[in-house]
Design a protein around this motif. Structure first.
Motif: not given
Length: 106
Positions: A32-42
């Motif tokens: 998805x071309x996003x950071x793992x941290x951001x995905x985890x937070x979502x």
């Protein structure tokens, strides 16, 4: 529906879609071309993505954005089963990783 309910629903649905496809957070974040941290937070309902990022996530799953926001994509019975299944997998992966680490750090 208040903002936190939307965040929680989105996070839960992303986690479900990701698990159904057998993708780790790292694999999906890359796709998805996003950071793992951001995905985890979502997924944990802490953050909500901007519309362009939400669109990237939907595209990476091959679904419409509205499918990510549906409040009930699984029955509560299946949801409970999914949660137990996820917990069992996590516990077993953690045990296996501990054994591998122990084996190679001796």
């Amino acid at each position: 529906m208040d903002g936190q309910v939307i965040k929680d629903t989105l996070g839960k649905n992303i986690k479900i879609f990701r698990a159904r496809r057998g993708l780790s957070q790292a694999d999906f974040a890359e796709k998805a071309d996003i950071s793992i941290t951001f995905l985890s937070n979502i997924e944990r309902g802490i953050k909500y993505p901007q519309p362009d990022i939400l669109s990237k996530i939907a595209t990476a799953f091959g679904v419409d954005v509205n499918e990510l926001l549906v409040t009930e994509i699984m029955s509560s019975k299946n949801d409970k089963l999914f949660n137990h299944f996820s917990e069992d997998i996590t516990q077993n992966v953690n045990k296996a990783m501990a054994e591998v680490i122990k084996r190679y750090t001796v």
